[in-house]
Design a protein around this motif. Structure first.
Motif, PDB file in Angstrom:
ATOM      1  N   GLU A   1      15.831  45.666  47.295  1.00  0.00           N
ATOM      2  CA  GLU A   1      15.137  44.659  46.625  1.00  0.00           C
ATOM      3  C   GLU A   1      14.694  45.021  45.239  1.00  0.00           C
ATOM      4  O   GLU A   1      14.361  44.172  44.347  1.00  0.00           O
ATOM      5  N   SER A   2      14.681  46.294  44.954  1.00  0.00           N
ATOM      6  CA  SER A   2      14.431  46.692  43.409  1.00  0.00           C
ATOM      7  C   SER A   2      15.705  46.213  42.508  1.00  0.00           C
ATOM      8  O   SER A   2      15.377  45.527  41.495  1.00  0.00           O
ATOM      9  N   THR A   3      16.915  46.172  42.996  1.00  0.00           N
ATOM     10  CA  THR A   3      17.968  45.815  42.434  1.00  0.00           C
ATOM     11  C   THR A   3      17.814  44.223  41.992  1.00  0.00           C
ATOM     12  O   THR A   3      18.100  43.711  40.841  1.00  0.00           O
ATOM     13  N   LEU A   4      17.502  43.553  43.128  1.00  0.00           N
ATOM     14  CA  LEU A   4      17.489  42.122  42.996  1.00  0.00           C
ATOM     15  C   LEU A   4      16.426  41.867  42.209  1.00  0.00           C
ATOM     16  O   LEU A   4      16.568  40.745  41.251  1.00  0.00           O
ATOM     17  N   LYS A   5      15.178  42.579  41.918  1.00  0.00           N
ATOM     18  CA  LYS A   5      14.114  42.131  41.129  1.00  0.00           C
ATOM     19  C   LYS A   5      14.669  42.042  39.752  1.00  0.00           C
ATOM     20  O   LYS A   5      14.329  41.431  38.810  1.00  0.00           O
ATOM     21  N   ASP A   6      15.207  43.450  39.385  1.00  0.00           N
ATOM     22  CA  ASP A   6      15.716  43.775  38.069  1.00  0.00           C
ATOM     23  C   ASP A   6      16.791  42.703  37.862  1.00  0.00           C
ATOM     24  O   ASP A   6      16.903  42.225  36.525  1.00  0.00           O
ATOM     25  N   LEU A   7      17.680  42.427  38.635  1.00  0.00           N
ATOM     26  CA  LEU A   7      18.727  41.380  38.135  1.00  0.00           C
ATOM     27  C   LEU A   7      17.985  40.176  37.845  1.00  0.00           C
ATOM     28  O   LEU A   7      18.495  39.368  36.852  1.00  0.00           O
ATOM     29  N   ASN A   8      17.248  39.449  38.816  1.00  0.00           N
ATOM     30  CA  ASN A   8      16.712  38.325  38.333  1.00  0.00           C
ATOM     31  C   ASN A   8      15.857  38.173  36.870  1.00  0.00           C
ATOM     32  O   ASN A   8      15.915  37.172  36.327  1.00  0.00           O
ATOM     33  N   LEU A   9      15.489  39.516  36.558  1.00  0.00           N
ATOM     34  CA  LEU A   9      14.836  39.519  35.059  1.00  0.00           C
ATOM     35  C   LEU A   9      15.890  39.485  34.062  1.00  0.00           C
ATOM     36  O   LEU A   9      15.357  39.611  33.010  1.00  0.00           O
ATOM     37  N   ALA A  10      17.021  39.534  34.432  1.00  0.00           N
ATOM     38  CA  ALA A  10      18.029  39.455  33.408  1.00  0.00           C
ATOM     39  C   ALA A  10      17.884  38.043  32.504  1.00  0.00           C
ATOM     40  O   ALA A  10      18.278  38.043  31.327  1.00  0.00           O
ATOM     41  N   TRP A  11      17.183  37.046  33.165  1.00  0.00           N
ATOM     42  CA  TRP A  11      17.134  35.844  32.532  1.00  0.00           C
ATOM     43  C   TRP A  11      15.907  36.001  31.201  1.00  0.00           C
ATOM     44  O   TRP A  11      15.876  35.119  30.457  1.00  0.00           O
ATOM     45  N   HIS A  12      15.192  36.996  31.454  1.00  0.00           N
ATOM     46  CA  HIS A  12      14.134  37.539  30.483  1.00  0.00           C
ATOM     47  C   HIS A  12      14.820  38.343  29.200  1.00  0.00           C
ATOM     48  O   HIS A  12      13.985  38.147  28.165  1.00  0.00           O
ATOM     49  N   ARG A  13      16.116  38.607  29.330  1.00  0.00           N
ATOM     50  CA  ARG A  13      16.739  39.473  28.392  1.00  0.00           C
ATOM     51  C   ARG A  13      17.925  38.564  27.924  1.00  0.00           C
ATOM     52  O   ARG A  13      18.831  39.358  27.452  1.00  0.00           O
ATOM     53  N   LEU A  14      17.774  37.453  27.516  1.00  0.00           N
ATOM     54  CA  LEU A  14      19.013  36.924  27.123  1.00  0.00           C
ATOM     55  C   LEU A  14      18.821  36.894  25.688  1.00  0.00           C
ATOM     56  O   LEU A  14      17.734  37.026  24.792  1.00  0.00           O
TER      57      LEU A  14
ATOM     58  N   SER B   1       7.054  25.501  41.646  1.00  0.00           N
ATOM     59  CA  SER B   1       7.268  27.103  41.324  1.00  0.00           C
ATOM     60  C   SER B   1       7.885  27.552  40.221  1.00  0.00           C
ATOM     61  O   SER B   1       8.579  26.550  39.571  1.00  0.00           O
ATOM     62  N   LYS B   2       7.414  28.596  39.686  1.00  0.00           N
ATOM     63  CA  LYS B   2       7.744  28.934  38.467  1.00  0.00           C
ATOM     64  C   LYS B   2       9.449  29.294  38.464  1.00  0.00           C
ATOM     65  O   LYS B   2       9.976  29.539  39.318  1.00  0.00           O
ATOM     66  N   LEU B   3      10.018  29.101  37.137  1.00  0.00           N
ATOM     67  CA  LEU B   3      11.585  29.300  37.222  1.00  0.00           C
ATOM     68  C   LEU B   3      11.957  30.735  37.569  1.00  0.00           C
ATOM     69  O   LEU B   3      13.107  30.852  38.240  1.00  0.00           O
ATOM     70  N   ASP B   4      10.958  31.617  37.533  1.00  0.00           N
ATOM     71  CA  ASP B   4      11.331  32.944  37.767  1.00  0.00           C
ATOM     72  C   ASP B   4      11.812  32.892  39.492  1.00  0.00           C
ATOM     73  O   ASP B   4      12.763  33.538  40.053  1.00  0.00           O
ATOM     74  N   ILE B   5      10.917  32.013  40.350  1.00  0.00           N
ATOM     75  CA  ILE B   5      10.988  32.127  41.758  1.00  0.00           C
ATOM     76  C   ILE B   5      12.196  31.441  41.947  1.00  0.00           C
ATOM     77  O   ILE B   5      13.213  31.631  42.551  1.00  0.00           O
ATOM     78  N   ILE B   6      12.593  30.194  41.368  1.00  0.00           N
ATOM     79  CA  ILE B   6      13.928  29.175  41.363  1.00  0.00           C
ATOM     80  C   ILE B   6      15.011  30.076  41.027  1.00  0.00           C
ATOM     81  O   ILE B   6      16.069  30.098  42.033  1.00  0.00           O
ATOM     82  N   HIS B   7      14.887  30.941  39.970  1.00  0.00           N
ATOM     83  CA  HIS B   7      16.170  31.729  39.909  1.00  0.00           C
ATOM     84  C   HIS B   7      16.335  32.671  40.966  1.00  0.00           C
ATOM     85  O   HIS B   7      17.570  33.000  41.256  1.00  0.00           O
ATOM     86  N   ARG B   8      15.270  33.301  41.417  1.00  0.00           N
ATOM     87  CA  ARG B   8      15.599  34.353  42.574  1.00  0.00           C
ATOM     88  C   ARG B   8      16.124  33.474  43.923  1.00  0.00           C
ATOM     89  O   ARG B   8      17.134  33.871  44.514  1.00  0.00           O
ATOM     90  N   ARG B   9      15.680  32.362  44.290  1.00  0.00           N
ATOM     91  CA  ARG B   9      16.340  31.596  45.131  1.00  0.00           C
ATOM     92  C   ARG B   9      17.800  31.288  45.028  1.00  0.00           C
ATOM     93  O   ARG B   9      18.657  31.086  45.885  1.00  0.00           O
ATOM     94  N   MET B  10      17.972  30.834  43.761  1.00  0.00           N
ATOM     95  CA  MET B  10      19.502  30.575  43.300  1.00  0.00           C
ATOM     96  C   MET B  10      20.288  32.152  43.478  1.00  0.00           C
ATOM     97  O   MET B  10      21.526  31.676  44.064  1.00  0.00           O
ATOM     98  N   LEU B  11      19.799  33.177  43.089  1.00  0.00           N
ATOM     99  CA  LEU B  11      20.488  34.242  43.315  1.00  0.00           C
ATOM    100  C   LEU B  11      20.855  34.524  44.770  1.00  0.00           C
ATOM    101  O   LEU B  11      21.980  34.877  44.819  1.00  0.00           O
ATOM    102  N   GLU B  12      19.953  34.376  45.622  1.00  0.00           N
ATOM    103  CA  GLU B  12      20.082  34.666  46.950  1.00  0.00           C
ATOM    104  C   GLU B  12      21.389  33.738  47.653  1.00  0.00           C
ATOM    105  O   GLU B  12      21.918  34.108  48.424  1.00  0.00           O
ATOM    106  N   ARG B  13      21.488  32.524  47.159  1.00  0.00           N
ATOM    107  CA  ARG B  13      22.586  31.336  47.471  1.00  0.00           C
ATOM    108  C   ARG B  13      23.774  31.955  47.166  1.00  0.00           C
ATOM    109  O   ARG B  13      24.803  31.659  47.950  1.00  0.00           O
ATOM    110  N   ILE B  14      23.904  32.704  45.811  1.00  0.00           N
ATOM    111  CA  ILE B  14      25.260  33.106  45.550  1.00  0.00           C
ATOM    112  C   ILE B  14      25.574  34.366  45.924  1.00  0.00           C
ATOM    113  O   ILE B  14      26.885  34.840  45.705  1.00  0.00           O
ATOM    114  N   GLN B  15      24.742  35.298  46.475  1.00  0.00           N
ATOM    115  CA  GLN B  15      25.016  36.584  46.858  1.00  0.00           C
ATOM    116  C   GLN B  15      26.281  36.710  47.497  1.00  0.00           C
ATOM    117  O   GLN B  15      27.328  37.382  47.209  1.00  0.00           O
ATOM    118  N   PRO B  16      26.440  36.025  48.635  1.00  0.00           N
ATOM    119  CA  PRO B  16      27.723  36.268  49.496  1.00  0.00           C
ATOM    120  C   PRO B  16      28.971  35.813  48.865  1.00  0.00           C
ATOM    121  O   PRO B  16      29.898  36.609  49.057  1.00  0.00           O
TER     122      PRO B  16
END
Length: 233
Positions: free
Chosen positions: A89-102, A65-80
């Motif tokens: 969902e819109s906020t989660l998508k934008d937050l996941n794209l933070a890795w594109h803005r380093l 899977s592309k790292l974008d997908i892995i990053h989203r899974r990682m994010l879901e693990r730490i949310q709690p």
């Protein structure tokens, strides 16, 4: 070093400062929504899921899977852990794209420009192609190709990732150098015949937390991208 024709670069932590960038992006997005966790701790926790997430692919438990997908899974693990379960969902998508803005480390773009005068340059990163393109455009980095995990269909430090990068440039491993701030990456690339260069990023995980010196034998060890360019050009 005259036989080296191409330099491959690790990106996260070596070329770009993921930690303070992710903390900044998360704060900008979530603080207006009323969230106020320790933003650096949030960045660290997200990144801590990186190797476990990719190991699922490396071990063959899930398809590549592309790292974008892995990053989203990682994010879901730490949310709690950070009270972020209610993000839409819109906020989660934008937050996941933070890795594109380093942001790149301050001296990296200028050092890479100097190195490109003599060598072919490409990322050999676990990041997917669209992610690497966005980081390059954001930081005025000009690669000759985007190589790495998505090309190889696997994640570093699997040998095929380094080997596929060499094949893409029609070069032998001995004609290529892997440059990274992490000794594990360098050891894995050296094992398949690449030359190796260490560039220290001592503040990667916070002040004085990164590798000041490599823990494995390398061909070149530099304290900055500027020094690396001095040594190789």
């Amino acid at each position: 070093m005259n036989s080296v024709k191409a330099l491959f670069f690790d990106v996260f932590g070596t070329v770009v400062d993921w930690r303070t960038s992710i903390a900044r992006e998360a704060k900008c997005l979530l603080e207006p929504l009323g969230y106020s966790p320790d933003w650096l701790a949030f960045a660290d926790a997200w990144r801590a899921e990186y190797q476990p997430g990719m190991e699922e692919v490396r071990a063959g438990r899930i398809p590549f899977s592309k790292l974008d997908i892995i990053h989203r899974r990682m994010l879901e693990r730490i949310q709690p852990r950070f009270g972020l379960e209610e993000l839409n969902e819109s906020t989660l998508k934008d937050l996941n794209l933070a890795w594109h803005r380093l942001d790149a480390w301050p001296d990296a773009p200028a050092g890479l420009r100097r190195l490109r005068e003599r060598y072919l340059l490409a990322p050999c990163s676990n990041g997917n192609i669209s992610l690497m393109v966005d980081l390059a455009r954001r930081n005025d980095i000009h690669w000759d190709a985007i190589l790495g995990a998505e090309i190889a269909g696997d994640y570093k430090p699997k040998p095929r990732v380094y080997q596929a990068a060499c094949v893409a440039f029609s070069l032998e491993p001995s004609q290529c150098m892997m440059v990274a701030a992490h000794s594990g990456d360098l050891a894995a690339s050296a094992a398949v015949g690449l030359r190796t260069g260490h560039v220290a990023q001592v503040n990667e995980f916070g002040p004085n937390t990164g590798e000041e010196k490599p823990t494995v034998p390398v061909d070149v060890a530099a304290r900055s991208f500027s020094e690396l360019a001095d040594m190789l050009t």
